[in-house]
Design a protein around this motif. Structure first.
Motif, PDB file in Angstrom:
ATOM      1  N   HIS A 175      44.018  39.403  26.730  1.00  0.00           N
ATOM      2  CA  HIS A 175      42.748  39.663  27.397  1.00  0.00           C
ATOM      3  C   HIS A 175      42.452  38.562  28.418  1.00  0.00           C
ATOM      4  N   GLY A 176      41.950  38.963  29.582  1.00  0.00           N
ATOM      5  CA  GLY A 176      41.526  37.986  30.576  1.00  0.00           C
ATOM      6  C   GLY A 176      42.626  37.444  31.458  1.00  0.00           C
ATOM      7  N   PHE A 177      43.787  38.094  31.477  1.00  0.00           N
ATOM      8  CA  PHE A 177      44.925  37.527  32.216  1.00  0.00           C
ATOM      9  C   PHE A 177      44.703  37.463  33.724  1.00  0.00           C
ATOM     10  N   ALA A 178      43.755  38.239  34.248  1.00  0.00           N
ATOM     11  CA  ALA A 178      43.535  38.274  35.695  1.00  0.00           C
ATOM     12  C   ALA A 178      42.271  37.534  36.120  1.00  0.00           C
ATOM     13  N   THR A 179      41.711  36.738  35.226  1.00  0.00           N
ATOM     14  CA  THR A 179      40.544  35.953  35.608  1.00  0.00           C
ATOM     15  C   THR A 179      40.900  35.002  36.750  1.00  0.00           C
ATOM     16  N   GLU A 180      39.946  34.699  37.604  1.00  0.00           N
ATOM     17  CA  GLU A 180      40.222  33.835  38.754  1.00  0.00           C
ATOM     18  C   GLU A 180      40.360  32.371  38.350  1.00  0.00           C
ATOM     19  N   VAL A 181      39.589  31.954  37.376  1.00  0.00           N
ATOM     20  CA  VAL A 181      39.588  30.550  36.974  1.00  0.00           C
ATOM     21  C   VAL A 181      39.712  30.453  35.462  1.00  0.00           C
ATOM     22  N   GLY A 182      40.207  29.313  34.981  1.00  0.00           N
ATOM     23  CA  GLY A 182      40.237  29.069  33.551  1.00  0.00           C
ATOM     24  C   GLY A 182      41.589  29.274  32.905  1.00  0.00           C
ATOM     25  N   LYS A 183      41.624  29.050  31.612  1.00  0.00           N
ATOM     26  CA  LYS A 183      42.859  29.008  30.840  1.00  0.00           C
ATOM     27  C   LYS A 183      43.510  30.374  30.657  1.00  0.00           C
ATOM     28  N   ARG A 184      42.754  31.440  30.770  1.00  0.00           N
ATOM     29  CA  ARG A 184      43.281  32.763  30.416  1.00  0.00           C
ATOM     30  C   ARG A 184      44.211  33.344  31.479  1.00  0.00           C
ATOM     31  N   ARG A 185      44.152  32.844  32.704  1.00  0.00           N
ATOM     32  CA  ARG A 185      44.871  33.468  33.813  1.00  0.00           C
ATOM     33  C   ARG A 185      46.384  33.352  33.660  1.00  0.00           C
ATOM     34  N   ASN A 186      47.072  34.477  33.932  1.00  0.00           N
ATOM     35  CA  ASN A 186      48.519  34.494  34.074  1.00  0.00           C
ATOM     36  C   ASN A 186      48.794  34.840  35.533  1.00  0.00           C
ATOM     37  N   GLU A 187      49.288  33.881  36.278  1.00  0.00           N
ATOM     38  CA  GLU A 187      49.355  34.008  37.734  1.00  0.00           C
ATOM     39  C   GLU A 187      50.185  35.213  38.171  1.00  0.00           C
ATOM     40  N   GLN A 188      51.383  35.351  37.613  1.00  0.00           N
ATOM     41  CA  GLN A 188      52.278  36.422  38.049  1.00  0.00           C
ATOM     42  C   GLN A 188      51.684  37.795  37.757  1.00  0.00           C
ATOM     43  N   ALA A 189      51.178  37.964  36.547  1.00  0.00           N
ATOM     44  CA  ALA A 189      50.617  39.264  36.168  1.00  0.00           C
ATOM     45  C   ALA A 189      49.323  39.547  36.921  1.00  0.00           C
ATOM     46  N   ALA A 190      48.509  38.524  37.123  1.00  0.00           N
ATOM     47  CA  ALA A 190      47.264  38.714  37.863  1.00  0.00           C
ATOM     48  C   ALA A 190      47.555  39.184  39.283  1.00  0.00           C
ATOM     49  N   GLN A 191      48.543  38.574  39.921  1.00  0.00           N
ATOM     50  CA  GLN A 191      48.879  38.983  41.276  1.00  0.00           C
ATOM     51  C   GLN A 191      49.418  40.411  41.315  1.00  0.00           C
ATOM     52  N   LEU A 192      50.226  40.785  40.323  1.00  0.00           N
ATOM     53  CA  LEU A 192      50.744  42.152  40.258  1.00  0.00           C
ATOM     54  C   LEU A 192      49.600  43.148  40.097  1.00  0.00           C
ATOM     55  N   ALA A 193      48.712  42.883  39.146  1.00  0.00           N
ATOM     56  CA  ALA A 193      47.591  43.798  38.910  1.00  0.00           C
ATOM     57  C   ALA A 193      46.700  43.901  40.150  1.00  0.00           C
ATOM     58  N   ASP A 194      46.462  42.771  40.787  1.00  0.00           N
ATOM     59  CA  ASP A 194      45.594  42.785  41.964  1.00  0.00           C
ATOM     60  C   ASP A 194      46.246  43.509  43.138  1.00  0.00           C
ATOM     61  N   ARG A 195      47.568  43.406  43.265  1.00  0.00           N
ATOM     62  CA  ARG A 195      48.257  44.181  44.311  1.00  0.00           C
ATOM     63  C   ARG A 195      48.102  45.679  44.055  1.00  0.00           C
ATOM     64  N   ARG A 196      48.249  46.070  42.791  1.00  0.00           N
ATOM     65  CA  ARG A 196      48.070  47.480  42.447  1.00  0.00           C
ATOM     66  C   ARG A 196      46.634  47.935  42.731  1.00  0.00           C
ATOM     67  N   THR A 197      45.679  47.077  42.424  1.00  0.00           N
ATOM     68  CA  THR A 197      44.281  47.412  42.685  1.00  0.00           C
ATOM     69  C   THR A 197      44.030  47.544  44.176  1.00  0.00           C
ATOM     70  N   SER A 198      44.575  46.626  44.970  1.00  0.00           N
ATOM     71  CA  SER A 198      44.393  46.679  46.420  1.00  0.00           C
ATOM     72  C   SER A 198      44.956  47.971  47.002  1.00  0.00           C
ATOM     73  N   ALA A 199      46.161  48.350  46.553  1.00  0.00           N
ATOM     74  CA  ALA A 199      46.776  49.583  47.043  1.00  0.00           C
ATOM     75  C   ALA A 199      45.960  50.808  46.618  1.00  0.00           C
ATOM     76  N   PHE A 200      45.435  50.765  45.412  1.00  0.00           N
ATOM     77  CA  PHE A 200      44.624  51.859  44.877  1.00  0.00           C
ATOM     78  C   PHE A 200      43.355  52.051  45.715  1.00  0.00           C
ATOM     79  N   PHE A 201      42.659  50.960  46.001  1.00  0.00           N
ATOM     80  CA  PHE A 201      41.451  51.073  46.811  1.00  0.00           C
ATOM     81  C   PHE A 201      41.776  51.484  48.252  1.00  0.00           C
ATOM     82  N   ALA A 202      42.877  50.960  48.796  1.00  0.00           N
ATOM     83  CA  ALA A 202      43.262  51.350  50.159  1.00  0.00           C
ATOM     84  C   ALA A 202      43.507  52.859  50.247  1.00  0.00           C
ATOM     85  N   ALA A 203      44.092  53.434  49.177  1.00  0.00           N
ATOM     86  CA  ALA A 203      44.383  54.860  49.171  1.00  0.00           C
ATOM     87  C   ALA A 203      43.151  55.719  48.924  1.00  0.00           C
TER      88      ALA A 203
END
Length: 232
Positions: A201-229
């Protein structure tokens, strides 16, 4: 540019605040950023700022305003985490959806932007699902939403695209719940589910201990493409 605005409730008898980040040029659409249980804190504001940099008007309403306006908590501080859990227990989620609906109306009516999406995290991930089912939002994204299995009876009301990001080792969403989400939603023509193996839980948070950089970037890329579409 960022600012704080006031949004009238659906009944018009009160107002609540929202953090707004505006793009440098004209906004191509608007995205409502739905808070975690920690309020509209620096991480949520940073989510808004990043969306504004992508050309969206980003709006984060203070959904805890009836309990305590202006809540900002740090999940990495134990006392603040416990306070957040207490606030979540007192929070009226149905009323929260009405405040999100009021935010949609405000964006369309007073800000002049027709296309509106939402993205939510934790509690906000659950509320994003509820928003997809209960309002006319144009597109919704939920990150590690909690208890969505108990909302599957509302799936037939989802008329616009919804994407859910599911970490497989979420401490708040067990394997049975994840399986129920897939069983209930995998064949829904408007819903897309993405699993993130081994993440919590919380792997895509912007700040703090919970963030997983690689997975957060992947999820955010998918979100960006989803909103663009779906918000063009």
């Amino acid at each position: 540019m960022t600012e704080t605005v006031s949004i009238p409730t659906l009944s018009g008898d009160a107002q609540f605040s929202a953090y707004v980040a505006r793009p440098a040029g004209g906004a191509k659409a608007a995205i409502i950023v739905i808070q975690e249980i920690f309020g509209v804190n620096p991480g949520i504001r940073q989510k808004c700022d990043k969306l504004a940099a992508e050309g969206y008007l980003a709006v984060a309403p203070d959904l805890f305003w009836r309990l305590e306006p202006g809540v900002e908590l740090d999940p990495d501080v134990e006392q603040e985490f416990e306070r957040a859990l207490d606030l979540m227990g007192k929070f009226d989620q149905d009323q929260g959806i009405r405040d999100i609906e009021a935010t949609i109306h405000h964006i369309r009516r007073d800000m002049g932007i027709t296309k509106v999406g939402c993205v939510g995290y934790c509690l906000g991930g659950r509320l994003a699902y509820m928003t997809a089912a209960r309002t006319d939002i144009d597109a919704s994204v939920g990150y590690y939403g909690v208890g969505i299995d108990g909302l599957l009876r509302e799936k037939h009301a989802i008329a616009h695209p919804l994407m859910l990001h599911i970490p497989t080792e979420d401490g708040f969403v067990d394997k049975d719940t994840q399986a129920a989400m897939h069983e209930g939603l995998d064949d829904h023509p408007k819903v897309t589910l993405h699993d993130y193996e081994g993440l919590d839980h919380g792997f895509a948070t912007e700040v703090g201990k919970r963030r997983n950089e690689q997975a957060a970037q992947l999820a955010d890329r998918r979100t960006s493409a989803f909103f663009a579409a779906n918000l063009s």
